[in-house]
Design an enzyme around this catalytic site. Structure first.
Site, mmCIF file in Angstrom:
data_model
loop_
_atom_site.group_PDB
_atom_site.id
_atom_site.type_symbol
_atom_site.label_atom_id
_atom_site.label_comp_id
_atom_site.label_asym_id
_atom_site.label_seq_id
_atom_site.Cartn_x
_atom_site.Cartn_y
_atom_site.Cartn_z
ATOM 1 N N GLY A 116 0.847 -7.779 -4.691
ATOM 2 C CA GLY A 116 -0.434 -7.037 -4.601
ATOM 3 C C GLY A 116 -1.156 -7.264 -5.859
ATOM 4 N N GLY A 117 -0.753 -8.258 -6.485
ATOM 5 C CA GLY A 117 -1.416 -8.282 -7.950
ATOM 6 C C GLY A 117 -0.810 -7.081 -8.758
ATOM 7 N N SER A 144 4.488 -12.843 -5.828
ATOM 8 C CA SER A 144 3.137 -13.062 -6.013
ATOM 9 C C SER A 144 2.806 -11.842 -7.373
ATOM 10 C CB SER A 144 2.378 -12.294 -4.887
ATOM 11 O OG SER A 144 1.114 -12.322 -4.843
#
Length: 553
Positions: A133-134, A219
């Site tokens: 989710g960054g 991510s």
């Protein structure tokens, strides 16, 4: 969108967490809990549930208040409780848009979840996961990363945290707010380090070994892992790491972070000397303001000359403040503090198709090579022709969309991963292992006949062994990204076994998988993870030679 680059990718990072929160992802849910399980941690007793051979404890607090006068500061001490605290429901995620099947987001979000085969005295390896989710979205309750199957099938303990995100986790106030706010630009990362400290103090009560902890993440979680690998606050509490589809080579400088803070204060009509007014603004209003500010990637590209010319202020992520984050995680070199800690790093072969799916991009899969040139020129300028030529020479049967996906995917995730592997090797310490995930989903990008292949975020459900047949013998459901092919169960088992063996021993290995050699600068071995795994030496040699000539590796 005329170009695909790192800024575009990072502007979409939060979507990986959102997808994991809202999508089915095709994994087996546990049956109704058959009994409650109690254990005692350093702040009191908690009660979780035992379900299908796994003890699950949700919403366990690991830090105190971070709202009100604790906003932008280290948490208040966590107060012990009397009686038995319920740990059967997930805790609140950090401030963000509401998440499906989770509590409402809250400023006070320091909760973690534990999955373990048993609360006994067995010293199992601990796998500590940072969600994607960054640095602005996601949570430790995201469905695709449920830890039950890893715990059950591979005898490990899995831990995941919620922690501060976005403006509330990474607003840099060090230069205007005084000593109480030291490290403010890295509060979200310090929260995760606190979660690791909690593991060190408590995980033995869950059958885990506090001296054998692996940190990993996908991510944005990969970028968080890159930072943890560099942080003195985290160093005593983990032994090995894995950075997956989120290579954090560089983070935000103090100068850029200070300009972002100045921009925020100006937008809010607050003078720097009156910065304390930020403490009275409702969190929802700060979230809305965060969305209005210009986006800036929290990962800064290698040799980023733009940073000298234009600071690109406006985004929120970890800050290289010289203290909490002493250096860029892997620039100019791998961090000395983790020299002796083994590392896994890699990416998915078709990262870009996730973003095509999310943005409803169908035009990229209709273009010819002339259209490809036009699409890439704004990004690569005079180097466009030779870049396309290098990819066509290395992949003579590739279509224009194939080349576009390949260039976009490796520029998003591959180049940073290779950079990390090479700098870790040059350090001469513990081994590093490079991988590509390559299982191909037959699912099509909506509106096209182009298969998604191995998109960004598909690896989550695979590495958590959540691509398995239902335990009740019913017909398997379609996986959200992985499709219907039962071969995915084999690929998922390989992935999960490689990762859990690495957690146990510091060397990835699995039955029916070739021996995985450590990366080196001669053979450059890469493990391709699929139904049939294989070691490929000097993979993408021609393509990487071109990227090196452009100064991108």
């Amino acid at each position: 969108m005329n170009t695909i680059d790192r800024r575009l990718f990072l502007s979409q990072l939060s979507l990986a967490g959102a997808v994991a929160a809202t999508a089915g992802f095709g994994f087996t849910t546990a049956r109704k809990a058959d009994e409650f399980i109690e254990t005692e941690i350093n702040t009191g007793k908690i009660r979780g549930v035992r379900s299908d051979g796994v003890n699950v404890f949700k919403g366990v607090p690991y830090g105190g208040k971070i709202s009100g006068d604790r906003r932008f500061r280290r948490p208040a001490p966590l107060q012990p409780w009397t009686g038995v605290r319920d740990a059967t429901q997930f805790g609140a995620p950090a401030i963000q848009a509401p998440r499906r099947n989770e509590p409402a987001p809250s400023e006070d979000c320091l909760f973690l979840n534990v999955w373990t085969p048993a609360n006994d005295n067995k010293k199992r390896p601990v796998m500590f996961y940072s969600h994607g989710g960054g640095f602005v979205g996601g949570s430790g309750a995201s469905q695709a990363q449920d830890g039950s199957n890893l715990a059950r099938n591979f005898d490990v303990v899995v831990v995941q945290t919620n922690h501060r995100l976005g403006l509330l986790g990474f607003l840099y106030l060090d230069e205007i707010a005084g000593a109480d706010y030291a490290g403010s630009g890295n509060m979200g990362m310090l929260d995760i380090a606190d979660g690791l400290k909690w593991v060190n103090q408590n995980i033995a009560q869950f059958g885990g070994d506090p001296n054998n902890v692996m940190i990993f993440g996908e991510s944005g979680g990969g970028a968080k892992t890159s930072c943890l690998y560099t942080m003195p606050a985290a160093a005593p509490y983990f032994n090995k790491a894995s950075i997956e589809s989120g290579p954090g080579v560089r983070m935000t400088t103090k100068e850029t972070a200070a300009e972002t803070t100045a921009m925020l204060l100006k937008e809010l009509n607050i003078a720097p000397k009156d910065w304390k007014k930020l403490l009275d603004i409702p969190a929802a209003d700060l979230l809305a303001m965060q969305a209005k500010l210009p986006f800036v990637p929290p990962f800064i590209e290698k040799n980023n000359s733009r940073e000298a010319k234009q600071r690109n202020a406006g985004g929120f992520g970890p800050v290289v403040d010289g203290v909490v984050l002493p250096q860029h995680p892997f620039d100019p070199v791998a961090p000395e503090i983790s020299k002796d800690k083994p590392l896994l790093v890699g990416w998915n072969e078709d990262e870009y198709t996730f973003f095509a799916w999310e943005r409803k991009d169908t035009e990229s899969f209709k273009m010819d090579f002339e259209g490809l040139k036009k699409k890439l020129e704004p990004r690569y300028g005079e180097n466009t022709d030779k870049l396309i030529e290098a990819y066509r020479k290395a992949n003579p049967n590739a279509s224009a969309p194939d080349v576009f996906v390949a260039i976009s995917s490796i520029s998003m995730m591959g180049l940073g991963s290779v950079t990390i592997a090479e700098r870790k090797v040059k350090q001469g310490g513990a081994p590093v292992y490079l991988y590509n995930f390559g299982y191909k989903s037959e699912k099509k990008i909506p509106g096209t006949d182009y298969a998604m292949g191995t998109p960004h975020a598909m690896d989550i459900s695979f590495k958590f062994n959540n691509e398995i047949p239902p335990r009740d013998g019913s017909a398997p459901k379609e996986s959200f990204f992985g499709g219907n092919n039962p071969d995915r169960f084999v690929a998922s088992h390989h992935f999960a076994e490689l990762w859990t063996t690495f957690a146990k021993t510091g060397k990835p290995a699995a039955k029916d998988v070739p021996e995985w050699p450590a990366y080196n600068l001669k053979d450059r071995p890469t493990m391709r993870i699929d139904t049939k795994c294989e070691v490929i030496n000097n993979r993408f040699a021609q393509e990487l030679a071109m990227w090196r000539s452009l100064g991108k590796v």
